[in-house]
Write a protein that holds these residues in place. Structure first.
Motif, PDB file in Angstrom:
ATOM      1  N   LYS A  18       0.998  -1.247   0.154  1.00  0.00           N
ATOM      2  CA  LYS A  18       0.111  -0.120  -0.056  1.00  0.00           C
ATOM      3  C   LYS A  18       0.968   1.249   0.057  1.00  0.00           C
ATOM      4  CE  LYS A  18      -4.336  -1.749   2.384  1.00  0.00           C
ATOM      5  NZ  LYS A  18      -3.849  -3.375   2.072  1.00  0.00           N
ATOM      6  N   ILE A  19       0.635   2.241  -0.736  1.00  0.00           N
ATOM      7  CA  ILE A  19       1.277   3.724  -0.854  1.00  0.00           C
ATOM      8  C   ILE A  19       0.265   4.522  -0.849  1.00  0.00           C
ATOM      9  CG2 ILE A  19       2.654   4.982  -2.535  1.00  0.00           C
ATOM     10  CD1 ILE A  19       3.188   2.424  -3.973  1.00  0.00           C
ATOM     11  N   TYR A  20       0.374   5.510   0.040  1.00  0.00           N
ATOM     12  CA  TYR A  20      -0.593   6.547   0.313  1.00  0.00           C
ATOM     13  C   TYR A  20       0.008   7.616  -0.445  1.00  0.00           C
ATOM     14  CZ  TYR A  20      -4.140   9.527   2.549  1.00  0.00           C
ATOM     15  OH  TYR A  20      -5.139  10.256   2.685  1.00  0.00           O
ATOM     16  N   ASN A  21      -0.807   8.330  -1.501  1.00  0.00           N
ATOM     17  CA  ASN A  21      -0.366   9.211  -2.299  1.00  0.00           C
ATOM     18  C   ASN A  21      -1.042  10.561  -2.016  1.00  0.00           C
ATOM     19  OD1 ASN A  21       0.037   9.307  -6.167  1.00  0.00           O
ATOM     20  ND2 ASN A  21       1.323  10.108  -4.363  1.00  0.00           N
ATOM     21  N   ASP A  22      -0.493  11.192  -1.453  1.00  0.00           N
ATOM     22  CA  ASP A  22      -1.041  12.536  -1.089  1.00  0.00           C
ATOM     23  C   ASP A  22      -0.115  13.567  -0.395  1.00  0.00           C
ATOM     24  OD1 ASP A  22      -2.853  14.524  -0.996  1.00  0.00           O
ATOM     25  OD2 ASP A  22      -4.395  13.441   0.144  1.00  0.00           O
ATOM     26  N   TYR A  69       3.228   3.180   3.020  1.00  0.00           N
ATOM     27  CA  TYR A  69       4.211   3.925   2.563  1.00  0.00           C
ATOM     28  C   TYR A  69       3.555   5.051   2.122  1.00  0.00           C
ATOM     29  CZ  TYR A  69       8.315   5.846  -0.106  1.00  0.00           C
ATOM     30  OH  TYR A  69       9.066   6.959  -0.578  1.00  0.00           O
ATOM     31  N   HIS A  70       4.244   6.353   2.577  1.00  0.00           N
ATOM     32  CA  HIS A  70       3.912   7.607   2.129  1.00  0.00           C
ATOM     33  C   HIS A  70       4.756   8.365   1.056  1.00  0.00           C
ATOM     34  CE1 HIS A  70       3.431  12.242   2.870  1.00  0.00           C
ATOM     35  NE2 HIS A  70       2.306  11.883   2.138  1.00  0.00           N
ATOM     36  N   SER A  71       3.989   8.331  -0.046  1.00  0.00           N
ATOM     37  CA  SER A  71       4.812   9.232  -1.301  1.00  0.00           C
ATOM     38  C   SER A  71       4.057  10.509  -1.380  1.00  0.00           C
ATOM     39  CB  SER A  71       4.575   8.541  -2.529  1.00  0.00           C
ATOM     40  OG  SER A  71       5.325   9.069  -3.602  1.00  0.00           O
ATOM     41  N   ALA A  72       4.719  11.694  -1.054  1.00  0.00           N
ATOM     42  CA  ALA A  72       4.249  13.083  -1.419  1.00  0.00           C
ATOM     43  C   ALA A  72       4.289  13.215  -2.783  1.00  0.00           C
ATOM     44  CB  ALA A  72       5.089  13.950  -0.648  1.00  0.00           C
ATOM     45  N   TYR A  73       5.008  12.683  -3.451  1.00  0.00           N
ATOM     46  CA  TYR A  73       5.319  12.789  -5.116  1.00  0.00           C
ATOM     47  C   TYR A  73       4.067  12.176  -5.766  1.00  0.00           C
ATOM     48  CZ  TYR A  73      10.168  13.666  -4.264  1.00  0.00           C
ATOM     49  OH  TYR A  73      11.454  13.975  -3.897  1.00  0.00           O
ATOM     50  N   LYS A  74       3.231  12.987  -6.593  1.00  0.00           N
ATOM     51  CA  LYS A  74       2.104  12.486  -7.358  1.00  0.00           C
ATOM     52  C   LYS A  74       2.746  11.401  -8.403  1.00  0.00           C
ATOM     53  CE  LYS A  74      -2.139  12.200  -8.703  1.00  0.00           C
ATOM     54  NZ  LYS A  74      -3.039  11.710  -7.832  1.00  0.00           N
ATOM     55  N   LEU A  75       2.195  10.094  -8.221  1.00  0.00           N
ATOM     56  CA  LEU A  75       2.696   9.101  -8.844  1.00  0.00           C
ATOM     57  C   LEU A  75       1.650   8.815 -10.160  1.00  0.00           C
ATOM     58  CD1 LEU A  75       3.267   6.553  -5.894  1.00  0.00           C
ATOM     59  CD2 LEU A  75       4.977   7.987  -7.153  1.00  0.00           C
ATOM     60  N   ASN A  76       2.401   8.326 -11.046  1.00  0.00           N
ATOM     61  CA  ASN A  76       1.737   8.037 -12.505  1.00  0.00           C
ATOM     62  C   ASN A  76       1.387   6.557 -12.380  1.00  0.00           C
ATOM     63  OD1 ASN A  76       0.807   7.451 -15.035  1.00  0.00           O
ATOM     64  ND2 ASN A  76       2.448   8.793 -16.188  1.00  0.00           N
ATOM     65  N   ALA A  77       0.228   6.296 -12.036  1.00  0.00           N
ATOM     66  CA  ALA A  77      -0.482   4.873 -11.840  1.00  0.00           C
ATOM     67  C   ALA A  77      -0.416   4.173 -13.232  1.00  0.00           C
ATOM     68  CB  ALA A  77      -1.521   5.056 -11.056  1.00  0.00           C
ATOM     69  N   THR A  78      -0.790   4.906 -14.165  1.00  0.00           N
ATOM     70  CA  THR A  78      -0.799   4.274 -15.598  1.00  0.00           C
ATOM     71  C   THR A  78       0.561   3.816 -15.805  1.00  0.00           C
ATOM     72  OG1 THR A  78      -2.724   5.729 -16.097  1.00  0.00           O
ATOM     73  CG2 THR A  78      -1.370   4.655 -17.944  1.00  0.00           C
ATOM     74  N   ALA A  79       1.693   4.658 -15.689  1.00  0.00           N
ATOM     75  CA  ALA A  79       3.043   4.132 -15.908  1.00  0.00           C
ATOM     76  C   ALA A  79       3.286   2.848 -15.010  1.00  0.00           C
ATOM     77  CB  ALA A  79       3.961   5.332 -15.736  1.00  0.00           C
ATOM     78  N   MET A  80       3.017   2.886 -13.670  1.00  0.00           N
ATOM     79  CA  MET A  80       3.505   1.759 -12.930  1.00  0.00           C
ATOM     80  C   MET A  80       2.735   0.565 -13.257  1.00  0.00           C
ATOM     81  SD  MET A  80       2.969   3.866  -9.349  1.00  0.00           S
ATOM     82  CE  MET A  80       3.430   2.544  -8.235  1.00  0.00           C
ATOM     83  N   GLU A 117      -6.162   1.821  -8.028  1.00  0.00           N
ATOM     84  CA  GLU A 117      -6.188   3.154  -7.423  1.00  0.00           C
ATOM     85  C   GLU A 117      -7.498   3.182  -6.360  1.00  0.00           C
ATOM     86  OE1 GLU A 117      -5.023   6.734  -9.873  1.00  0.00           O
ATOM     87  OE2 GLU A 117      -5.510   4.902 -11.652  1.00  0.00           O
ATOM     88  N   MET A 118      -7.392   3.551  -5.011  1.00  0.00           N
ATOM     89  CA  MET A 118      -8.516   3.536  -4.265  1.00  0.00           C
ATOM     90  C   MET A 118      -8.350   5.060  -3.544  1.00  0.00           C
ATOM     91  SD  MET A 118      -8.419  -0.338  -2.778  1.00  0.00           S
ATOM     92  CE  MET A 118      -6.820  -0.179  -2.249  1.00  0.00           C
ATOM     93  N   GLY A 119      -8.906   6.135  -4.396  1.00  0.00           N
ATOM     94  CA  GLY A 119      -8.929   7.315  -3.823  1.00  0.00           C
ATOM     95  C   GLY A 119      -7.146   7.812  -3.749  1.00  0.00           C
ATOM     96  N   PRO A 120      -6.886   8.449  -2.653  1.00  0.00           N
ATOM     97  CA  PRO A 120      -5.241   8.516  -2.541  1.00  0.00           C
ATOM     98  C   PRO A 120      -4.355   7.229  -2.330  1.00  0.00           C
ATOM     99  CG  PRO A 120      -6.335   8.966  -0.561  1.00  0.00           C
ATOM    100  CD  PRO A 120      -7.229   8.660  -1.543  1.00  0.00           C
ATOM    101  N   LEU A 121      -4.899   6.119  -2.097  1.00  0.00           N
ATOM    102  CA  LEU A 121      -4.610   4.817  -1.966  1.00  0.00           C
ATOM    103  C   LEU A 121      -4.043   4.151  -3.091  1.00  0.00           C
ATOM    104  CD1 LEU A 121      -3.374   3.409   0.591  1.00  0.00           C
ATOM    105  CD2 LEU A 121      -5.445   2.107   0.783  1.00  0.00           C
ATOM    106  N   LEU A 122      -2.909   3.704  -3.375  1.00  0.00           N
ATOM    107  CA  LEU A 122      -2.502   2.973  -4.254  1.00  0.00           C
ATOM    108  C   LEU A 122      -2.227   1.467  -3.796  1.00  0.00           C
ATOM    109  CD1 LEU A 122      -0.159   4.636  -6.679  1.00  0.00           C
ATOM    110  CD2 LEU A 122      -2.383   4.405  -7.119  1.00  0.00           C
ATOM    111  N   GLN A 123      -2.799   0.476  -4.105  1.00  0.00           N
ATOM    112  CA  GLN A 123      -2.693  -0.815  -3.740  1.00  0.00           C
ATOM    113  C   GLN A 123      -1.882  -1.768  -4.710  1.00  0.00           C
ATOM    114  OE1 GLN A 123      -5.462  -3.225  -0.843  1.00  0.00           O
ATOM    115  NE2 GLN A 123      -5.763  -4.224  -2.781  1.00  0.00           N
ATOM    116  N   LEU A 124      -0.577  -2.311  -4.685  1.00  0.00           N
ATOM    117  CA  LEU A 124      -0.271  -3.011  -5.533  1.00  0.00           C
ATOM    118  C   LEU A 124      -0.363  -4.498  -5.138  1.00  0.00           C
ATOM    119  CD1 LEU A 124       1.130  -0.233  -6.033  1.00  0.00           C
ATOM    120  CD2 LEU A 124       3.331  -1.232  -6.386  1.00  0.00           C
ATOM    121  N   GLU A 125      -0.941  -5.335  -5.820  1.00  0.00           N
ATOM    122  CA  GLU A 125      -1.521  -6.560  -5.587  1.00  0.00           C
ATOM    123  C   GLU A 125      -0.416  -7.551  -6.585  1.00  0.00           C
ATOM    124  OE1 GLU A 125      -4.957  -9.617  -6.319  1.00  0.00           O
ATOM    125  OE2 GLU A 125      -5.366  -8.292  -4.654  1.00  0.00           O
TER     126      GLU A 125
END
Length: 327
Positions: free
Chosen positions: A161-165, A177-188, A227-235
């Protein structure tokens, strides 16, 4: 269920009643049960499967060590207290040796006893009564001798889990994990697809002083970025993982999400089979965002043995009569 043909002396059950064990033939895994638990192969062994959840924040991972404490150490102490057996007799084995700080919702383990139980509800309640609040046994079930928590696995599913805000949610600070950088989920998501399939993951494994030499070729069955709001969940689901492999894959995806490197760098790093190559771009992601969610097993090994107690999912407490006076 197959056991060695031996009648053990009467032994006390958890509820205080006596239980003597008589076994049938030893075909179909009885020898495996005896060998894996280090017991005399002529002595009957009853195998039990545990489904365990834990918050790994305050523990040094699963693998047994007394100081600092580990999940296996704490669980074994509770089992020793409840069963009155020695550690060597219990032979507790976990499916995954999660690292320090890593969590689990679906860790699986097995242990053995030389006696049977009439019911598993009492031992289940006793274990959770002894364990700290951040470790829970979710289920206890009887297991056939062929079942092995580690070697019967077909695949494992992990979430990271990555909290992206810009501001971290304080209630998720131990689990994302907190990432203050705006992540490109499509690229990931595009990059994660390169991990799917059978690859040599030597570039994504950390050296471990307490591990055997393992096959670096692993099969990743799926890798999703949700993508679940500000939360990114990598499964990620795979047939097996090397030491810190998941955290190293996530670390690279984080750099790709920041658009510091392109998605097609994944196959290039995989091809090098060199951990130093990955280190040029990313370090391991921290452990607290990782959770072992579930483990899939060989269905034949999950069948319940005959003449066994029912699986315990825990007992519900009810109030049969109100003891407070009415006014």
């Amino acid at each position: 269920m197959s056991y060695a043909v031996v009648r053990l002396p009467a032994l006390p059950n958890l509820n205080g009643s006596l239980s003597s064990t008589t076994s049938g033939s030893n075909k179909g895994g009885g020898e495996d049960a005896a060998n894996c638990v280090g017991m005399n192969p002529t002595v009957a062994a009853f195998k039990w499967r545990l489904l365990i959840a834990y918050d790994g924040t305050h523990y040094s991972g699963w693998q047994y060590q007394q100081s600092p404490p580990t999940i296996q150490c704490i669980l074994e102490k509770a089992l020793i207290h409840v069963t009155k057996l020695e550690r060597k007799d219990l032979s507790l084995v976990g499916a995954s040796r999660t690292d320090a700080g890593v969590h689990a919702l679906g860790q699986v383990a097995h242990f053995v006893t030389p006696f049977n139980y009439d019911s598993l509800d009492s031992i289940h309640a006793a274990l959770n009564g002894l364990l700290p609040a951040d470790i829970r046994v979710r289920e206890i079930s009887p297991a056939v001798p062929e079942f092995h928590a580690r070697f019967s696995t077909e695949s494992k599913i992990y979430h990271y889990k990555i909290y992206n805000d810009t501001v971290m949610d304080p209630f998720l600070r131990h689990y994302a994990y907190h990432s203050a950088y705006k992540l490109n989920a499509t690229a990931m998501r595009e990059a994660a697809k390169h991990f799917i399939g059978k690859h040599n993951f030597s570039a994504f494994v950390n050296a471990s002083h307490n591990d055997r030499v393992r096959d670096p070729v692993k099969n990743i069955l799926s890798f999703d970025v949700n993508e679940m709001g500000p939360l990114l969940q990598l499964e990620v689901e795979g047939t097996g993982f090397l030491y810190r492999q998941v955290r190293n894959m996530v670390a690279l995806l984080l750099q790709i999400g920041k658009e510091a490197i392109p998605p097609d760098i994944v196959p290039m790093i995989l091809a090098t089979q060199d951990r130093k190559e990955l280190a040029k771009y990313a370090l391991s992601a921290p452990p607290h965002g990782l959770c072992l969610v579930s483990i899939k097993y060989n269905e034949q090994h999950l069948r319940l043995p005959s003449d066994c107690p029912l699986t315990s999912f825990g007992r519900h407490h009810t109030v049969r009569k109100c003891k407070l006076p009415f006014y």
